[in-house]
Design a protein around this motif. Structure first.
Motif, short mmCIF file in Angstrom:
data_model
loop_
_atom_site.label_atom_id
_atom_site.label_comp_id
_atom_site.label_asym_id
_atom_site.label_seq_id
_atom_site.Cartn_x
_atom_site.Cartn_y
_atom_site.Cartn_z
N TYR A 41 0.87 -1.18 0.00
CA TYR A 41 0.00 0.00 0.00
C TYR A 41 0.91 1.22 0.00
CZ TYR A 41 -3.51 -3.45 1.28
OH TYR A 41 -4.33 -4.54 1.29
N ARG A 42 0.93 1.95 -1.11
CA ARG A 42 1.89 3.04 -1.32
C ARG A 42 1.21 4.38 -1.11
NH1 ARG A 42 5.43 1.93 -6.32
NH2 ARG A 42 6.09 0.34 -4.80
N THR A 43 1.76 5.16 -0.18
CA THR A 43 1.23 6.52 0.07
C THR A 43 2.20 7.61 -0.36
OG1 THR A 43 1.93 6.19 2.38
CG2 THR A 43 -0.42 5.98 1.90
N LEU A 44 3.44 7.29 -0.58
CA LEU A 44 4.41 8.22 -1.17
C LEU A 44 5.22 7.45 -2.20
CD1 LEU A 44 6.03 10.23 1.81
CD2 LEU A 44 4.45 11.12 0.08
N PRO A 45 5.49 8.08 -3.37
CA PRO A 45 4.99 9.37 -3.82
C PRO A 45 3.62 9.23 -4.47
CG PRO A 45 6.44 8.46 -5.47
CD PRO A 45 6.41 7.46 -4.34
N GLN A 46 2.95 10.35 -4.65
CA GLN A 46 1.72 10.38 -5.42
C GLN A 46 1.56 11.77 -6.01
OE1 GLN A 46 -2.02 10.65 -2.84
NE2 GLN A 46 -0.71 9.27 -1.63
N ARG A 47 0.57 11.91 -6.87
CA ARG A 47 0.41 13.17 -7.59
C ARG A 47 0.24 14.36 -6.65
NH1 ARG A 47 -0.29 12.66 -13.03
NH2 ARG A 47 -0.76 10.55 -13.81
N ARG A 48 -0.47 14.14 -5.56
CA ARG A 48 -0.77 15.26 -4.65
C ARG A 48 0.44 15.67 -3.82
NH1 ARG A 48 -5.72 13.36 -1.23
NH2 ARG A 48 -5.32 15.35 -0.21
N ARG A 49 1.35 14.73 -3.59
CA ARG A 49 2.52 15.05 -2.77
C ARG A 49 3.63 14.05 -3.06
NH1 ARG A 49 3.52 18.60 0.48
NH2 ARG A 49 1.33 19.23 0.46
N SER A 50 4.81 14.58 -3.34
CA SER A 50 5.95 13.73 -3.66
C SER A 50 6.89 13.54 -2.49
CB SER A 50 6.74 14.34 -4.84
OG SER A 50 5.93 14.44 -5.98
N LEU A 51 7.01 14.54 -1.63
CA LEU A 51 8.00 14.53 -0.57
C LEU A 51 7.40 14.98 0.75
CD1 LEU A 51 10.80 16.31 -2.60
CD2 LEU A 51 11.04 14.00 -1.71
N VAL A 52 7.92 14.42 1.84
CA VAL A 52 7.70 14.95 3.19
C VAL A 52 9.08 15.09 3.79
CG1 VAL A 52 6.68 14.56 5.46
CG2 VAL A 52 5.44 13.83 3.40
N GLY A 53 9.57 16.33 3.90
CA GLY A 53 10.99 16.49 4.15
C GLY A 53 11.74 15.87 2.99
N ALA A 54 12.72 15.01 3.31
CA ALA A 54 13.41 14.27 2.25
C ALA A 54 12.78 12.91 1.99
CB ALA A 54 14.88 14.10 2.63
N TRP A 55 11.78 12.50 2.81
CA TRP A 55 11.13 11.20 2.60
C TRP A 55 10.38 11.23 1.27
CZ3 TRP A 55 12.63 7.53 5.84
CH2 TRP A 55 13.04 7.88 7.13
N CYS A 56 10.63 10.23 0.43
CA CYS A 56 10.06 10.26 -0.92
C CYS A 56 9.33 8.97 -1.29
CB CYS A 56 11.16 10.53 -1.94
SG CYS A 56 12.50 9.30 -1.94
N PHE A 57 9.31 7.98 -0.38
CA PHE A 57 8.71 6.68 -0.74
C PHE A 57 8.27 6.00 0.54
CE2 PHE A 57 9.03 2.13 -1.73
CZ PHE A 57 8.53 2.04 -3.01
N LEU A 58 7.02 5.50 0.54
CA LEU A 58 6.49 4.77 1.69
C LEU A 58 5.61 3.64 1.19
CD1 LEU A 58 4.83 6.34 4.89
CD2 LEU A 58 4.42 4.03 4.08
N ASP A 59 6.07 2.42 1.37
CA ASP A 59 5.28 1.22 1.11
C ASP A 59 4.94 0.56 2.44
OD1 ASP A 59 5.13 1.35 -1.62
OD2 ASP A 59 6.51 -0.31 -2.02
N HIS A 60 3.67 0.19 2.61
CA HIS A 60 3.20 -0.48 3.81
C HIS A 60 2.66 -1.83 3.37
CE1 HIS A 60 -0.20 -0.68 7.04
NE2 HIS A 60 0.89 -1.26 7.50
N TYR A 61 3.09 -2.91 4.04
CA TYR A 61 2.66 -4.24 3.61
C TYR A 61 2.32 -5.11 4.81
CZ TYR A 61 7.64 -5.02 4.48
OH TYR A 61 8.90 -5.05 5.03
N GLY A 62 1.39 -6.02 4.59
CA GLY A 62 1.01 -6.98 5.62
C GLY A 62 -0.12 -6.49 6.51
N PRO A 63 -0.50 -7.37 7.47
CA PRO A 63 0.04 -8.72 7.66
C PRO A 63 -0.20 -9.59 6.42
CG PRO A 63 -1.25 -8.05 9.56
CD PRO A 63 -1.53 -7.05 8.48
N ASP A 64 0.88 -10.19 5.95
CA ASP A 64 0.87 -10.94 4.69
C ASP A 64 1.13 -12.42 4.97
OD1 ASP A 64 1.10 -10.91 1.62
OD2 ASP A 64 2.95 -11.92 2.24
#
Length: 331
Positions: A41-64
């Motif tokens: 489940y990816r919340t960064l990046p996306q069209r509405r917002r690419s960065l939070v500070g220098a954070w540029c990518f967030l994938d959340h997975y599981g429980p898998d």
């Protein structure tokens, strides 16, 4: 994969007043490949917002359920200009990179890989893992450190216990806990917080930071906004207080923060550069160094970017074709 919208203006608030201009970013589902792929489940990046500070990518997975999906099977692939942060809640992942680092990713322990000017790595679920659950984060390296040598850091943060709250600060500083990890990206925050039912974490934060809160295992309230499970709440700079409140169940959140990067980046596949031509070169050199395409004469006198890898590992991933249009920067 580009976002040219300027950042919203900073809203300066009185000391101690939580910022209420919270933006909710909903996740999109991304399969990691194959018919039995694990979905992230990816919340960064996306069209509405690419960065939070220098954070540029967030994938959340599981429980898998690894028996059903095969878990995480990500063979050797490249990175440039960024750092990866692996943080698990359950399970175990085996990390191997071309910097000579082999390590296990286990719950509550930080594995940080700094790509610098180039590295390759793989991430494979441990064979004994039946359930996999965690987050994968990237942050962009600033201009002054993005061409430095690659590195790997392991750190186990001590939990901070407060009434109804447990925090583990893996990057930066919060609640009196200071991570010793050198991120090569100043002014960055990353932490896991667990809140007991009905608990409120009223956090003193840096007013020059923007923050994001991932509702990891259930809905929470961030400042005045309800954040659904797996969504990300964004709070702009301007307040020294961030308020996170649990409902009637225990909740866990991932808190990210940082001073706005202030640099445009081009992010494509697993590369971060500053313009289209840099990305073209990274892809060309990766394809040649891994044997997918012939070497280009333009790269004849350049040192290898991506390093050697131990034998006997799964076949590496080839880079996908570049889009026909030029890649545009995001900020």
């Amino acid at each position: 994969m580009s976002n040219l919208d300027a950042r919203p203006d900073m809203a300066v608030l009185d000391d101690g007043e939580p910022c209420t201009a919270t933006e909710i970013l909903e996740p999109r589902l991304v399969p990691l490949g194959g018919p039995r792929a694990m979905t992230v489940y990816r919340t960064l990046p996306q069209r509405r917002r690419s960065l939070v500070g220098a954070w540029c990518f967030l994938d959340h997975y599981g429980p898998d359920d690894v028996s059903a999906t095969g878990g995480m099977q990500v063979p050797r692939h490249p990175h440039t200009g960024l750092a990866t942060v692996s943080w698990l809640f359950t399970g175990r992942i085996e990390h191997l990179d071309s910097g000579g680092n082999a390590a296990a990713v286990v719950p509550g322990e930080l594995n940080l890989m700094i790509a610098g000017r180039g590295i390759t790595h793989q991430e494979l679920s441990d064979g004994a893992t039946s359930n996999l659950h965690g987050v994968q984060l990237w942050y962009a390296l600033p201009e002054k450190t993005r061409f430095t040598e690659n590195a790997f850091v392991h750190h186990t943060p001590e939990p901070v216990e407060l009434p109804g709250i447990t925090a583990r600060v893996f990057v930066g500083a919060l609640l009196g806990s200071v991570s010793p990890v050198d991120t090569r990206t100043p002014d960055l925050l990353g932490a896991e917080l667990t809140l007991e039912p009905g608990a409120t974490a009223r956090l003193t934060v840096r007013a020059d930071f923007e923050h994001a809160v991932l509702a990891e295992n259930g809905a929470v309230t961030v400042n005045t906004e309800v954040v659904d499970h797996r969504s990300l709440a964004y709070a702009p700079p301007g307040s020294d207080t961030l308020v996170i409140t649990a409902g009637d169940a225990q909740v866990r959140v991932i808190l990210l923060g940082g001073v706005p990067l202030g640099e445009q980046i081009v992010m494509w596949w697993n590369f971060i550069g500053r313009d289209h031509d840099e990305i073209v070169e990274y892809r060309r050199r990766y394809q040649a160094e891994l044997g997918f395409e012939p070497a280009d004469p333009r790269d004849a006198d350049k040192p290898a970017l991506f390093g050697e890898f131990p034998p006997g590992q799964p076949a590496p991933l080839p880079a996908p074709p570049l889009p026909t249009a030029r890649l545009l920067p995001r900020e």
